[in-house]
Design a protein around this motif. Sequence first.
Motif, PDB file in Angstrom:
ATOM      1  N   ASN A  17       0.859  -1.184   0.000  1.00  0.00           N
ATOM      2  CA  ASN A  17       0.000   0.000   0.000  1.00  0.00           C
ATOM      3  C   ASN A  17       0.896   1.235   0.000  1.00  0.00           C
ATOM      4  N   GLN A  18       0.391   2.316  -0.589  1.00  0.00           N
ATOM      5  CA  GLN A  18       1.211   3.511  -0.704  1.00  0.00           C
ATOM      6  C   GLN A  18       0.447   4.746  -0.230  1.00  0.00           C
ATOM      7  N   ILE A  19       1.169   5.648   0.418  1.00  0.00           N
ATOM      8  CA  ILE A  19       0.680   6.982   0.728  1.00  0.00           C
ATOM      9  C   ILE A  19       1.642   7.954   0.057  1.00  0.00           C
ATOM     10  N   ASN A  20       1.128   8.753  -0.878  1.00  0.00           N
ATOM     11  CA  ASN A  20       1.970   9.631  -1.678  1.00  0.00           C
ATOM     12  C   ASN A  20       1.587  11.090  -1.467  1.00  0.00           C
ATOM     13  N   ALA A  21       2.556  11.955  -1.607  1.00  0.00           N
ATOM     14  CA  ALA A  21       2.314  13.394  -1.683  1.00  0.00           C
ATOM     15  C   ALA A  21       3.185  13.929  -2.813  1.00  0.00           C
ATOM     16  N   PHE A  22       2.604  14.763  -3.674  1.00  0.00           N
ATOM     17  CA  PHE A  22       3.365  15.308  -4.798  1.00  0.00           C
ATOM     18  C   PHE A  22       3.300  16.830  -4.772  1.00  0.00           C
ATOM     19  N   HIS A  23       4.466  17.443  -4.822  1.00  0.00           N
ATOM     20  CA  HIS A  23       4.567  18.900  -4.901  1.00  0.00           C
ATOM     21  C   HIS A  23       5.038  19.262  -6.303  1.00  0.00           C
ATOM     22  N   PRO A  24       4.198  19.909  -7.123  1.00  0.00           N
ATOM     23  CA  PRO A  24       4.595  20.188  -8.510  1.00  0.00           C
ATOM     24  C   PRO A  24       5.697  21.224  -8.627  1.00  0.00           C
ATOM     25  N   GLY A  25       5.745  22.176  -7.710  1.00  0.00           N
ATOM     26  CA  GLY A  25       6.807  23.169  -7.746  1.00  0.00           C
ATOM     27  C   GLY A  25       6.928  23.857  -9.090  1.00  0.00           C
ATOM     28  N   ALA A  26       8.148  23.870  -9.632  1.00  0.00           N
ATOM     29  CA  ALA A  26       8.425  24.575 -10.886  1.00  0.00           C
ATOM     30  C   ALA A  26       7.662  24.000 -12.075  1.00  0.00           C
ATOM     31  N   MET A  27       7.186  22.764 -11.956  1.00  0.00           N
ATOM     32  CA  MET A  27       6.438  22.146 -13.054  1.00  0.00           C
ATOM     33  C   MET A  27       5.230  22.991 -13.443  1.00  0.00           C
ATOM     34  N   SER A  28       4.658  23.717 -12.489  1.00  0.00           N
ATOM     35  CA  SER A  28       3.483  24.550 -12.755  1.00  0.00           C
ATOM     36  C   SER A  28       3.792  25.697 -13.708  1.00  0.00           C
ATOM     37  N   PHE A  29       5.076  25.945 -13.946  1.00  0.00           N
ATOM     38  CA  PHE A  29       5.480  27.042 -14.828  1.00  0.00           C
ATOM     39  C   PHE A  29       6.023  26.536 -16.165  1.00  0.00           C
ATOM     40  N   SER A  30       5.639  25.312 -16.537  1.00  0.00           N
ATOM     41  CA  SER A  30       6.186  24.715 -17.767  1.00  0.00           C
ATOM     42  C   SER A  30       5.848  25.525 -19.016  1.00  0.00           C
ATOM     43  N   HIS A  31       4.787  26.329 -18.953  1.00  0.00           N
ATOM     44  CA  HIS A  31       4.408  27.154 -20.109  1.00  0.00           C
ATOM     45  C   HIS A  31       5.436  28.252 -20.402  1.00  0.00           C
ATOM     46  N   LEU A  32       6.382  28.497 -19.474  1.00  0.00           N
ATOM     47  CA  LEU A  32       7.430  29.486 -19.744  1.00  0.00           C
ATOM     48  C   LEU A  32       8.372  29.007 -20.834  1.00  0.00           C
ATOM     49  N   ASN A  33       8.431  27.712 -21.070  1.00  0.00           N
ATOM     50  CA  ASN A  33       9.239  27.160 -22.157  1.00  0.00           C
ATOM     51  C   ASN A  33       8.448  27.181 -23.455  1.00  0.00           C
ATOM     52  N   ARG A  34       9.121  27.490 -24.555  1.00  0.00           N
ATOM     53  CA  ARG A  34       8.485  27.505 -25.874  1.00  0.00           C
ATOM     54  C   ARG A  34       9.289  26.640 -26.840  1.00  0.00           C
ATOM     55  N   VAL A  35       8.600  25.908 -27.675  1.00  0.00           N
ATOM     56  CA  VAL A  35       9.265  25.041 -28.651  1.00  0.00           C
ATOM     57  C   VAL A  35      10.151  25.862 -29.587  1.00  0.00           C
ATOM     58  N   SER A  36       9.737  27.066 -29.919  1.00  0.00           N
ATOM     59  CA  SER A  36      10.511  27.900 -30.842  1.00  0.00           C
ATOM     60  C   SER A  36      11.861  28.316 -30.267  1.00  0.00           C
ATOM     61  N   LEU A  53       4.178  22.568 -31.199  1.00  0.00           N
ATOM     62  CA  LEU A  53       4.740  21.491 -32.014  1.00  0.00           C
ATOM     63  C   LEU A  53       3.942  21.321 -33.303  1.00  0.00           C
ATOM     64  N   ALA A  54       2.619  21.373 -33.197  1.00  0.00           N
ATOM     65  CA  ALA A  54       1.784  21.248 -34.396  1.00  0.00           C
ATOM     66  C   ALA A  54       2.055  22.398 -35.358  1.00  0.00           C
ATOM     67  N   GLU A  55       2.172  23.609 -34.817  1.00  0.00           N
ATOM     68  CA  GLU A  55       2.437  24.782 -35.659  1.00  0.00           C
ATOM     69  C   GLU A  55       3.788  24.675 -36.347  1.00  0.00           C
ATOM     70  N   ALA A  56       4.769  24.082 -35.645  1.00  0.00           N
ATOM     71  CA  ALA A  56       6.114  23.930 -36.217  1.00  0.00           C
ATOM     72  C   ALA A  56       6.206  22.743 -37.180  1.00  0.00           C
ATOM     73  N   GLY A  57       5.154  21.937 -37.253  1.00  0.00           N
ATOM     74  CA  GLY A  57       5.175  20.776 -38.144  1.00  0.00           C
ATOM     75  C   GLY A  57       6.034  19.641 -37.634  1.00  0.00           C
ATOM     76  N   ILE A  58       6.231  19.580 -36.305  1.00  0.00           N
ATOM     77  CA  ILE A  58       7.044  18.518 -35.714  1.00  0.00           C
ATOM     78  C   ILE A  58       6.113  17.403 -35.244  1.00  0.00           C
ATOM     79  N   PRO A  59       6.239  16.183 -35.768  1.00  0.00           N
ATOM     80  CA  PRO A  59       5.379  15.086 -35.297  1.00  0.00           C
ATOM     81  C   PRO A  59       5.652  14.800 -33.827  1.00  0.00           C
ATOM     82  N   PHE A  60       4.566  14.559 -33.058  1.00  0.00           N
ATOM     83  CA  PHE A  60       4.771  14.342 -31.631  1.00  0.00           C
ATOM     84  C   PHE A  60       3.762  13.350 -31.075  1.00  0.00           C
ATOM     85  N   ILE A  61       4.195  12.700 -29.994  1.00  0.00           N
ATOM     86  CA  ILE A  61       3.343  11.820 -29.197  1.00  0.00           C
ATOM     87  C   ILE A  61       2.654  12.666 -28.138  1.00  0.00           C
TER      88      ILE A  61
END
Length: 314
Positions: A111-130, A156-164
């Motif tokens: 059995n597991q008890i987990n806690a997750f703190h996203p931290g900087a992950m919440s700001f991932s939109h600051l990165n741009r593919v371009s 990614l779609a706008e840049a024409g890069i195939p992605f999963i």
Amino acid sequence: MSVLICGSLAYDTIMVFPDRFKNHILPEKIHMLSVSFMVPEMRREFGGCAGNIAYNLKMLGGDPQIMATVGCDFFSYADRLDKLGIHRSSIKEVPDTFTGQCFLTTDLDDNQINAFHPGAMSFSHLNRVSDVPLPVRLAIVSPDGKQGMQEHCEQLAEAGIPFIFDPGQGLPMFSKAELLHMISLASFLVLNDYELEMVLNTTGLSQEALQNMAKVLIITLGGEGSKIYTDGICHDIPAAMPGEVLDPTGCGDAYRGGLLYGMSLTWDWPVTGRLASLLGAIKIASRGGQNHGISRDELAVRFKAEFGFALPAS
């Protein structure tokens, strides 16, 4: 050209409670729960979907670059990526934040008890593919901050890069309209069987309709293998047999690393799927998401033994 891995980087702190939670939780007091567990065994692992996927792709000989946001405590992970030779020029440090952190306590019944703190992950939109400095042939959008996942699919779609598109544990964040839009932008959709049911329930689509919508739909089934739907064909991919079963953490990421490697070399789906399956089996025999390893020669021997034909030359 490189493979862009969009997603999370995180530290996983894993603790083992040498007893059973049920022996220390009073059901009649669950409304006022206050418990403390002594955990003499603890380890810290490098994790996050982007880190795990990149680790596996690099192990195979691929060229991953990670796009992620991290905090002021990233230095030890940065040193690890440098030693592995994984590009981190698209990893952005967000001041006054922590890198994503998962705290996991397991008891003797698993059995597991987990806690997750996203931290900087919440700001991932600051990165741009371009802004990615290296040429990209293929990408994956794996679990990350909600806005970042949406915008990276768009970019990614706008840049024409195939992605999963690999929504994973991020699925509950998205509405029907948001999910349908991201699926429509993606070249490939990867889900496990539980996530498939979540997508079908959220969107109201049948599996047949989802197969028609997704250019390539890949469903992983754990020990039962996986299925790859494309061009009206279903490729049944058998599971590879693990040497032992120690820890499923990161098995899905290992599978995705195998997928990206085969796709980047334009291998056919039966071969690519089997390589991905084998990577998952290799990972499950070790603890943590990034502690397994295999040489290319060992991989070729294992692949032929599992599936009866040779792994193509890179």
